[in-house]
Design an enzyme around this catalytic site. Structure first.
Site, mmCIF file in Angstrom:
data_model
loop_
_atom_site.group_PDB
_atom_site.id
_atom_site.type_symbol
_atom_site.label_atom_id
_atom_site.label_comp_id
_atom_site.label_asym_id
_atom_site.label_seq_id
_atom_site.Cartn_x
_atom_site.Cartn_y
_atom_site.Cartn_z
ATOM 1 N N GLY A 14 0.788 -1.360 0.143
ATOM 2 C CA GLY A 14 0.035 -0.038 0.019
ATOM 3 C C GLY A 14 0.792 1.280 0.138
ATOM 4 O O GLY A 14 0.705 2.245 -0.499
ATOM 5 N N ASP A 71 7.957 5.934 9.868
ATOM 6 C CA ASP A 71 7.519 5.257 10.976
ATOM 7 C C ASP A 71 6.391 5.916 11.461
ATOM 8 O O ASP A 71 6.368 7.085 11.392
ATOM 9 C CB ASP A 71 8.865 5.322 12.242
ATOM 10 N N SER A 72 5.496 5.137 11.978
ATOM 11 C CA SER A 72 4.182 6.043 12.363
ATOM 12 C C SER A 72 3.503 5.130 13.770
ATOM 13 O O SER A 72 4.042 3.922 13.849
ATOM 14 C CB SER A 72 3.196 5.942 11.327
#
Length: 202
Positions: A14, A71-72
């Protein structure tokens, strides 16, 4: 226009589709690090930005190409910013979305609505070389609050618990188009594209 190769320090299809759509017009060919058999980096930073940089430098070092790491995660005000960088493994290593969501709801049991503020963060880091001293950094933030029960079947992670002000629904109930426009990742990617355009002279 000759294309530059940019390694995505992730195997997420995605993310690859989204970043390809936005970066291809700028002359960047985005390829996953799996094309070079690059193993995942050890994420031992203390912030989203540090972990994004660790991923990007690791991919650049292994491939010899410019690389993009991201990064989340979710930060909940009442929990002092937790689960934060541990969002994906909040309920333990290998924990799935269901377990992580259940732990979050337990942690916020009996917490009133006005104290359930939360924020999704995404940090992106683009390095031209492994030792790039001036990486491009972009941070996106999406504000909302944590519901008392899941709503919606779409999305992933904490989306069913994340209420989106102004949309009268959870993140899991948004269409992909609306979510990409509002989300922390969408914002970070747009900010990164602006930096790339500026470096390329518009």
């Amino acid at each position: 226009m000759a294309e530059h190769c940019l390694v995505l320090a992730s195997g997420n299809k995605g993310k690859l589709r989204e970043m390809t759509a936005m970066l291809k017009p700028l002359g960047w060919e985005v390829r996953p690090q799996s094309d070079w058999d690059v193993p995942d980096a050890i994420e031992d930073g203390l912030s989203f930005v540090e972990n994004a940089l660790i991923k990007a430098r690791h991919a650049a070092r292994r491939t010899g190409q410019a690389a993009l790491g991201d990064d989340s995660g979710l930060a909940v005000d009442f929990l002092g910013g937790a689960p934060g960088i541990y969002s994906a493994r909040y309920a333990g290593e290998g924990a799935g979305d269901r377990a992580n969501n259940a732990k979050l709801l337990t942690a916020l049991a009996d917490v009133p609505e006005l104290e359930r503020g939360a924020h999704f963060y995404c940090a992106m880091a683009l390095v031209r070389t492994p030792e790039d001293p001036a990486p491009m950094i972009a941070i996106g933030r999406w504000d909302g609050r944590i519901l008392e029960a899941p709503q919606g079947e779409g999305g992933f992670g904490y989306d069913p618990l994340f209420w989106v002000p102004g949309q009268a629904c959870s993140s899991a109930q948004l269409s992909p188009e609306v979510k990409n426009r509002l989300s922390h990742r969408g914002l970070a990617l747009r900010l990164l594209v602006e930096q790339i355009e500026e470096e390329q002279g518009g």
